[in-house]
Design a protein around this motif. Structure first.
Motif, PDB file in Angstrom:
ATOM      1  N   UNK A   4       0.958  -1.012   0.056  1.00 18.92           N
ATOM      2  CA  UNK A   4      -0.081   0.009  -0.017  1.00 18.92           C
ATOM      3  C   UNK A   4       0.949   1.364  -0.041  1.00 18.92           C
ATOM      4  N   UNK A   5       0.149   2.186  -0.351  1.00 18.02           N
ATOM      5  CA  UNK A   5       1.278   3.467  -0.585  1.00 18.02           C
ATOM      6  C   UNK A   5       0.022   4.741  -0.121  1.00 18.02           C
ATOM      7  N   UNK A   6       0.210   5.761   0.448  1.00 17.73           N
ATOM      8  CA  UNK A   6      -0.300   6.923   0.529  1.00 17.73           C
ATOM      9  C   UNK A   6       0.559   8.198  -0.091  1.00 17.73           C
ATOM     10  N   UNK A   7       0.026   8.980  -0.685  1.00 20.49           N
ATOM     11  CA  UNK A   7       0.646  10.032  -1.201  1.00 20.49           C
ATOM     12  C   UNK A   7       0.121  11.417  -0.440  1.00 20.49           C
ATOM     13  N   UNK A   8       0.960  12.184   0.077  1.00 18.54           N
ATOM     14  CA  UNK A   8       0.438  13.418   0.737  1.00 18.54           C
ATOM     15  C   UNK A   8       1.156  14.872   0.475  1.00 18.54           C
ATOM     16  N   UNK A   9       0.626  15.881   0.421  1.00 26.77           N
ATOM     17  CA  UNK A   9       1.632  16.930   0.198  1.00 26.77           C
ATOM     18  C   UNK A   9       2.088  17.367   1.375  1.00 26.77           C
ATOM     19  N   UNK A  10       3.175  18.027   1.447  1.00 27.69           N
ATOM     20  CA  UNK A  10       3.859  18.306   2.608  1.00 27.69           C
ATOM     21  C   UNK A  10       4.063  19.826   3.217  1.00 27.69           C
ATOM     22  N   UNK A  11       3.385  20.693   2.829  1.00 27.14           N
ATOM     23  CA  UNK A  11       3.386  22.122   3.317  1.00 27.14           C
ATOM     24  C   UNK A  11       3.084  22.061   4.944  1.00 27.14           C
ATOM     25  N   UNK A  12       4.142  22.753   5.546  1.00 35.72           N
ATOM     26  CA  UNK A  12       4.044  22.955   7.062  1.00 35.72           C
ATOM     27  C   UNK A  12       2.603  23.534   7.474  1.00 35.72           C
ATOM     28  N   UNK A  13       2.060  24.201   6.404  1.00 36.59           N
ATOM     29  CA  UNK A  13       0.614  24.811   6.776  1.00 36.59           C
ATOM     30  C   UNK A  13      -0.357  23.795   7.330  1.00 36.59           C
ATOM     31  N   UNK A  14      -0.072  22.705   6.918  1.00 33.66           N
ATOM     32  CA  UNK A  14      -0.991  21.738   7.266  1.00 33.66           C
ATOM     33  C   UNK A  14      -1.039  21.414   8.953  1.00 33.66           C
ATOM     34  N   UNK A  15      -0.008  22.160   9.529  1.00 36.18           N
ATOM     35  CA  UNK A  15       0.133  22.043  10.966  1.00 36.18           C
ATOM     36  C   UNK A  15      -0.772  23.211  11.394  1.00 36.18           C
ATOM     37  N   UNK A  16      -2.300  23.080  12.069  1.00 32.24           N
ATOM     38  CA  UNK A  16      -2.955  24.171  12.175  1.00 32.24           C
ATOM     39  C   UNK A  16      -2.551  25.154  12.982  1.00 32.24           C
ATOM     40  N   UNK A  17      -1.570  24.998  14.006  1.00 31.72           N
ATOM     41  CA  UNK A  17      -0.799  26.107  14.925  1.00 31.72           C
ATOM     42  C   UNK A  17       0.072  27.022  13.931  1.00 31.72           C
ATOM     43  N   UNK A  18       0.417  26.458  12.758  1.00 28.63           N
ATOM     44  CA  UNK A  18       1.329  27.398  11.920  1.00 28.63           C
ATOM     45  C   UNK A  18       0.447  28.201  11.018  1.00 28.63           C
ATOM     46  N   UNK A  19      -0.677  27.523  10.637  1.00 27.66           N
ATOM     47  CA  UNK A  19      -1.481  28.215   9.670  1.00 27.66           C
ATOM     48  C   UNK A  19      -2.462  29.478  10.532  1.00 27.66           C
ATOM     49  N   UNK A  20      -2.659  28.914  11.822  1.00 29.36           N
ATOM     50  CA  UNK A  20      -3.286  30.218  12.677  1.00 29.36           C
ATOM     51  C   UNK A  20      -4.823  30.226  12.232  1.00 29.36           C
ATOM     52  N   UNK A  21      -4.990  31.553  11.624  1.00 31.40           N
ATOM     53  CA  UNK A  21      -6.461  31.805  11.285  1.00 31.40           C
ATOM     54  C   UNK A  21      -6.877  31.282   9.909  1.00 31.40           C
TER      55      UNK A  21
END
Length: 242
Positions: A4-21
């Motif tokens: 099996x494989x999963x492909x995901x993007x890797x922007x740090x903005x996925x982390x809610x604390x970083x994306x904030x509002x």
């Protein structure tokens, strides 16, 4: 063999604390990533290999339990690439430093979903040649009877005028071709991605996707595209092969 494989993007903005509002803007992408990791867990692998783009030139391996952080992005969030547990087989200690950003995002996703289904290895790669990517993929697939891959990487960063790479008319068709290949588990299409075009469009996922193509050569997997969008002018794709 790859199961099996999963492909995901890797922007740090996925982390809610970083994306904030702006965090809700990527809620759908986060949910798709969670679903993709669920497919990996359901495959009951003996080993999970996480592959993503390196922050610098090189080809670096990371052991289970290696620490990462988003402090460099201004948020007090630390992660680990799985739990370092007694008796679990791990790779040697990393050649240098903490997890690169792509693997830190993967570690955050795995922590968020409570991954405890198999030992983890991390691999960060520079933009290698197609032949080298295929070779690495084949080696990964041969490491255990049941190997799963978590493949991190973004598509083009040139989809809009405000995108990190500005607007490039080639970006949308490039991303569409990658989305089709990932959605159909089309190894041949991934292997023939244009290296120079991917570089011009700042598509960090090119080498990881081609490693996936090499790993899947002896497997009989079907693809499903779970997410395809370009928030912030960057192509983010989530797909599963199972």
């Amino acid at each position: 063999m790859l199961v099996a494989a999963a492909v995901c993007p890797c922007p740090p903005l996925l982390v809610p604390e970083l994306a904030a509002g702006a965090a809700p803007e990527l809620d759908t992408a986060r949910a798709a990533c969670t679903d993709a990791l669920g497919v990996l867990a359901a495959a009951r692998p003996d080993r999970l290999v996480v592959v993503g783009p390196a922050d610098e030139s090189g080809h670096w391996t990371y052991a289970q339990g290696t620490a990462g952080s988003f402090r460099g992005f201004g948020v007090d969030v630390d992660v680990r690439l799985g739990r370092a547990a007694a008796g679990q087989e791990t790779l040697p200690e990393p050649s240098r430093g903490p997890l690169p950003a792509s693997l830190a995002v993967a570690a955050w996703l795995l922590e968020r979903t409570g991954w405890a289904d198999a030992p983890i290895e991390g691999l960060a790669v520079e933009p290698l040649t197609v032949e080298r990517c295929i070779e690495i993929g084949r080696d990964i697939a041969a490491r255990s009877e049941r190997v799963a891959l978590l493949v991190m990487g973004d598509a083009s960063a040139c989809r809009t005028l405000k995108a990190p790479g500005y607007l490039d008319e080639r970006a949308e068709p490039f991303d569409a071709s990658v989305a089709r290949a990932l959605g159909k588990a089309d190894m041949a299409a991934l292997k023939t991605l244009d290296i120079q075009l991917a570089h011009d469009l700042k598509a960090s996922g090119r080498a990881p996707w081609q490693i996936l193509a090499g790993a899947a050569e002896q497997a009989d997997l079907s693809g499903t595209l779970l997410y395809d969008d370009a928030p912030y002018g960057v192509g983010y794709l989530v797909a599963t092969w199972s």
